[in-house]
Design a protein around this motif. Structure first.
Motif, PDB file in Angstrom:
ATOM      1  N   GLU A  12       0.821  -1.272  -0.045  1.00  0.00           N
ATOM      2  CA  GLU A  12       0.202  -0.011  -0.014  1.00  0.00           C
ATOM      3  C   GLU A  12       0.771   1.164  -0.040  1.00  0.00           C
ATOM      4  O   GLU A  12       2.096   1.121   0.306  1.00  0.00           O
ATOM      5  CB  GLU A  12      -0.834   0.022   1.216  1.00  0.00           C
ATOM      6  CG  GLU A  12      -0.379   0.219   2.579  1.00  0.00           C
ATOM      7  CD  GLU A  12      -1.123   0.199   3.625  1.00  0.00           C
ATOM      8  OE1 GLU A  12      -2.617   0.238   3.513  1.00  0.00           O
ATOM      9  OE2 GLU A  12      -0.700   0.091   4.873  1.00  0.00           O
ATOM     10  N   LEU A  13       0.399   2.295  -0.558  1.00  0.00           N
ATOM     11  CA  LEU A  13       0.987   3.514  -0.448  1.00  0.00           C
ATOM     12  C   LEU A  13       0.085   4.300   0.443  1.00  0.00           C
ATOM     13  O   LEU A  13      -0.921   4.795   0.208  1.00  0.00           O
ATOM     14  CB  LEU A  13       0.879   4.333  -1.712  1.00  0.00           C
ATOM     15  CG  LEU A  13       1.582   3.684  -2.869  1.00  0.00           C
ATOM     16  CD1 LEU A  13       1.235   4.460  -4.248  1.00  0.00           C
ATOM     17  CD2 LEU A  13       3.082   3.944  -2.706  1.00  0.00           C
ATOM     18  N   ALA A  14       0.561   4.503   1.869  1.00  0.00           N
ATOM     19  CA  ALA A  14      -0.193   5.136   2.813  1.00  0.00           C
ATOM     20  C   ALA A  14       0.792   5.817   3.872  1.00  0.00           C
ATOM     21  O   ALA A  14       1.964   5.449   4.126  1.00  0.00           O
ATOM     22  CB  ALA A  14      -1.062   3.997   3.332  1.00  0.00           C
ATOM     23  N   GLY A  15       0.081   6.828   4.587  1.00  0.00           N
ATOM     24  CA  GLY A  15       0.952   7.150   5.654  1.00  0.00           C
ATOM     25  C   GLY A  15       2.204   7.960   5.286  1.00  0.00           C
ATOM     26  O   GLY A  15       3.086   8.097   6.092  1.00  0.00           O
ATOM     27  N   GLY A  16       2.339   8.405   4.205  1.00  0.00           N
ATOM     28  CA  GLY A  16       3.814   8.969   3.483  1.00  0.00           C
ATOM     29  C   GLY A  16       4.407   7.889   3.216  1.00  0.00           C
ATOM     30  O   GLY A  16       5.887   8.327   3.071  1.00  0.00           O
ATOM     31  N   ALA A  34       8.239   8.399   1.991  1.00  0.00           N
ATOM     32  CA  ALA A  34       8.458   9.303   0.781  1.00  0.00           C
ATOM     33  C   ALA A  34       9.551  10.506   0.998  1.00  0.00           C
ATOM     34  O   ALA A  34       9.520  10.919   2.168  1.00  0.00           O
ATOM     35  CB  ALA A  34       7.156   9.627   0.424  1.00  0.00           C
ATOM     36  N   GLY A  35      10.106  10.852   0.062  1.00  0.00           N
ATOM     37  CA  GLY A  35      11.083  12.136   0.170  1.00  0.00           C
ATOM     38  C   GLY A  35      12.294  11.789   0.724  1.00  0.00           C
ATOM     39  O   GLY A  35      13.261  12.141   0.213  1.00  0.00           O
ATOM     40  N   ARG A  40       5.865   8.943  -8.189  1.00  0.00           N
ATOM     41  CA  ARG A  40       5.197  10.298  -7.837  1.00  0.00           C
ATOM     42  C   ARG A  40       4.856  10.568  -6.271  1.00  0.00           C
ATOM     43  O   ARG A  40       5.382  11.399  -5.632  1.00  0.00           O
ATOM     44  CB  ARG A  40       4.056  10.816  -8.402  1.00  0.00           C
ATOM     45  CG  ARG A  40       3.576  12.096  -8.423  1.00  0.00           C
ATOM     46  CD  ARG A  40       2.314  12.467  -9.284  1.00  0.00           C
ATOM     47  NE  ARG A  40       1.401  11.451  -8.977  1.00  0.00           N
ATOM     48  CZ  ARG A  40       1.051  10.475 -10.091  1.00  0.00           C
ATOM     49  NH1 ARG A  40       1.330  10.464 -11.315  1.00  0.00           N
ATOM     50  NH2 ARG A  40      -0.218   9.820  -9.805  1.00  0.00           N
ATOM     51  N   TYR A  41       4.268   9.572  -5.714  1.00  0.00           N
ATOM     52  CA  TYR A  41       3.884   9.195  -4.152  1.00  0.00           C
ATOM     53  C   TYR A  41       5.301   9.222  -3.419  1.00  0.00           C
ATOM     54  O   TYR A  41       5.330  10.165  -2.411  1.00  0.00           O
ATOM     55  CB  TYR A  41       3.436   8.093  -3.892  1.00  0.00           C
ATOM     56  CG  TYR A  41       2.801   7.985  -2.539  1.00  0.00           C
ATOM     57  CD1 TYR A  41       1.406   8.533  -2.225  1.00  0.00           C
ATOM     58  CD2 TYR A  41       3.565   7.325  -1.648  1.00  0.00           C
ATOM     59  CE1 TYR A  41       1.182   8.472  -0.961  1.00  0.00           C
ATOM     60  CE2 TYR A  41       3.174   7.276  -0.227  1.00  0.00           C
ATOM     61  CZ  TYR A  41       1.941   7.833   0.089  1.00  0.00           C
ATOM     62  OH  TYR A  41       1.365   7.753   1.286  1.00  0.00           O
TER      63      TYR A  41
END
Length: 156
Positions: free
Chosen positions: A17-21, A43-44, A87-88
């Motif tokens: 999943e893509l969740a919570g950054g 992310a980041g 992107r995420y």
């Protein structure tokens, strides 16, 4: 819910999943059928964590992505598409169409740092909740935990 970009096999990475950054999920162990790993990449910052369902750290995640995190990235790209994952996670990919290796290379080039495993329990808990739905007998009756969905309108 978005349809998968491409069908994927659930044996190696049953939950992503893509969740919570973060990109996070559950990855099966290659050596022990009773062991799974909860892996994530922020992310980041690309801080990563990988630990067993018993909160033991992964031996391969020492200063670089382990095979579990690589498998997670590959399956996320199959599930969501490389462009959405990049992107995420805020990954700059080198020209052309993004792919799983390009997403990984974009993150690895920044020397990602290990993160703590404090977020593993909620991810594993959501995975177990998803597994419980597989054990339900098919029925058209509403599920109490799904009642937050708006009611459907019937044509008059």
């Amino acid at each position: 819910m978005t349809a998968p970009a491409r069908p994927r096999k659930l044996a190696k990475v049953p939950f992503v999943e893509l969740a919570g950054g973060r990109l996070q999920g559950v990855v099966s162990s290659g050596s022990d059928i009773g062991r799974v790993y909860v892996s994530s990449v922020a992310a980041g910052t690309y801080a990563f964590a990988c630990s067993t369902n018993n909160n033991r750290p992964c031996g391969g995640a020492r200063g670089a992505f382990c095979n579990h995190i690589r498998a997670l990235i590959n399956e996320a790209v199959l599930q969501y598409g490389a462009e959405r994952v990049a992107r995420y996670l805020k990954v700059e990919t080198a020209g052309g169409e993004p792919s799983a290796p390009a997403v990984e290379a974009g993150m690895s080039g920044t020397r990602p740092s290990p993160a703590g495993t404090k977020d593993a329990a909620p991810v594993f808990s959501r995975f177990l909740r998803h597994l419980a739905y597989l054990e339900l007998v098919p029925s058209a009756a509403p599920l109490p935990e799904m009642q937050w969905f708006p009611p459907t309108r019937t044509a008059a």
